[in-house]
Design an enzyme around this catalytic site. Sequence first.
Site, mmCIF file in Angstrom:
data_model
loop_
_atom_site.group_PDB
_atom_site.id
_atom_site.type_symbol
_atom_site.label_atom_id
_atom_site.label_comp_id
_atom_site.label_asym_id
_atom_site.label_seq_id
_atom_site.Cartn_x
_atom_site.Cartn_y
_atom_site.Cartn_z
ATOM 1 N N ASN A 26 -8.429 -65.372 66.185
ATOM 2 C CA ASN A 26 -9.812 -65.172 65.776
ATOM 3 C C ASN A 26 -10.629 -64.884 67.020
ATOM 4 O O ASN A 26 -10.521 -65.592 68.023
ATOM 5 C CB ASN A 26 -10.342 -66.434 65.072
ATOM 6 C CG ASN A 26 -11.825 -66.361 64.779
ATOM 7 O OD1 ASN A 26 -12.399 -65.284 64.662
ATOM 8 N ND2 ASN A 26 -12.463 -67.515 64.683
ATOM 9 N N GLY A 27 -11.456 -63.854 66.970
ATOM 10 C CA GLY A 27 -12.301 -63.535 68.104
ATOM 11 C C GLY A 27 -11.941 -62.205 68.722
ATOM 12 O O GLY A 27 -11.404 -61.312 68.065
ATOM 13 N N GLU A 28 -12.224 -62.077 70.010
ATOM 14 C CA GLU A 28 -11.987 -60.820 70.705
ATOM 15 C C GLU A 28 -11.683 -61.074 72.176
ATOM 16 O O GLU A 28 -12.348 -61.885 72.826
ATOM 17 C CB GLU A 28 -13.220 -59.910 70.582
ATOM 18 C CG GLU A 28 -13.037 -58.538 71.197
ATOM 19 C CD GLU A 28 -14.246 -57.649 71.020
ATOM 20 O OE1 GLU A 28 -14.305 -56.587 71.675
ATOM 21 O OE2 GLU A 28 -15.154 -58.025 70.238
ATOM 22 N N CYS A 73 -13.168 -63.470 62.547
ATOM 23 C CA CYS A 73 -12.039 -63.594 61.637
ATOM 24 C C CYS A 73 -11.846 -65.075 61.322
ATOM 25 O O CYS A 73 -12.620 -65.921 61.760
ATOM 26 C CB CYS A 73 -10.776 -63.019 62.255
ATOM 27 S SG CYS A 73 -10.871 -61.259 62.658
ATOM 28 N N ARG A 96 -9.044 -61.195 58.129
ATOM 29 C CA ARG A 96 -9.328 -60.204 59.167
ATOM 30 C C ARG A 96 -10.640 -59.462 58.928
ATOM 31 O O ARG A 96 -10.923 -59.008 57.826
ATOM 32 C CB ARG A 96 -8.177 -59.191 59.219
ATOM 33 C CG ARG A 96 -8.335 -58.115 60.294
ATOM 34 C CD ARG A 96 -7.204 -57.121 60.199
ATOM 35 N NE ARG A 96 -7.341 -56.037 61.167
ATOM 36 C CZ ARG A 96 -6.703 -54.871 61.086
ATOM 37 N NH1 ARG A 96 -5.859 -54.659 60.083
ATOM 38 N NH2 ARG A 96 -6.883 -53.943 61.989
ATOM 39 N N LEU A 97 -11.406 -59.376 59.997
ATOM 40 C CA LEU A 97 -12.541 -58.467 60.075
ATOM 41 C C LEU A 97 -12.129 -57.369 61.047
ATOM 42 O O LEU A 97 -11.985 -57.609 62.245
ATOM 43 C CB LEU A 97 -13.787 -59.186 60.572
ATOM 44 C CG LEU A 97 -15.038 -58.321 60.780
ATOM 45 C CD1 LEU A 97 -15.507 -57.731 59.460
ATOM 46 C CD2 LEU A 97 -16.158 -59.125 61.427
ATOM 47 N N ASP A 119 -6.405 -55.963 70.244
ATOM 48 C CA ASP A 119 -6.305 -56.915 71.350
ATOM 49 C C ASP A 119 -5.256 -57.986 71.069
ATOM 50 O O ASP A 119 -4.683 -58.560 72.008
ATOM 51 C CB ASP A 119 -7.661 -57.550 71.639
ATOM 52 C CG ASP A 119 -8.295 -58.200 70.421
ATOM 53 O OD1 ASP A 119 -7.844 -57.942 69.294
ATOM 54 O OD2 ASP A 119 -9.273 -58.959 70.589
#
Length: 212
Positions: free
Chosen positions: A79-81, A2, A53-54, A104
């Site tokens: 951004n990220g996971e 993202c 956003r992805l 998340d």
Amino acid sequence: MCGVAGFLQNEGGEIGALQSVAAAMVQQLAHRGPDDCGTWVDAQAGIALGHRRLSILDLSCEGHQPMHSACGRYVIVLNGEIYNFSELRRELEPLGHAFRGHSDTEVALAAISEWGLEPATKKFVGMFAFALWDRTARALQLVRDRLGITPLYYGWAGKGFIFGSELKALRAHPDFQTEINRQALALQLRYSYVRQPYSIYRRVFKVPPGSI
């Protein structure tokens, strides 16, 4: 993947003007997040946050960012996971936290609300970079994962503080000055990359890995 971007300026500003700048910055990150786009501003505080956003973990609108904590104190762009968010969710639910969706990011906000920013971040396992606005303390904090997998830049444009996932987002701010950092240029020529914490621009730096 993202994209996040935003800025903070002491003099505040009009809502429309702040939104316009935030939208322009985050639009530069469209390739990082083609599924959704959002901005949030507090004109009185002079803060603007943007997100591309992805959609991966939660495909619904409940994963939209910028996202507010249930308590109303925090606003985040992430951004990220966070890989262990399911375990953290199971830990938070007996403490009274209810969740609207399955992202998340929502779990991260609940963890920060429950334990505080630093203790919560120590529990996060993953690759992430985020900006957190504390509406009570009126403080902006940037966080990057321990290995620095997810990029995050910060710096100054005029009198304003700016940040983003890529330098092109920072360049979209109308007060940004594209003045080359000669020390960073020397590093690029010597090592074929610019070492942390520098960037190729003066007054712009990389958030160090594992830092707040």
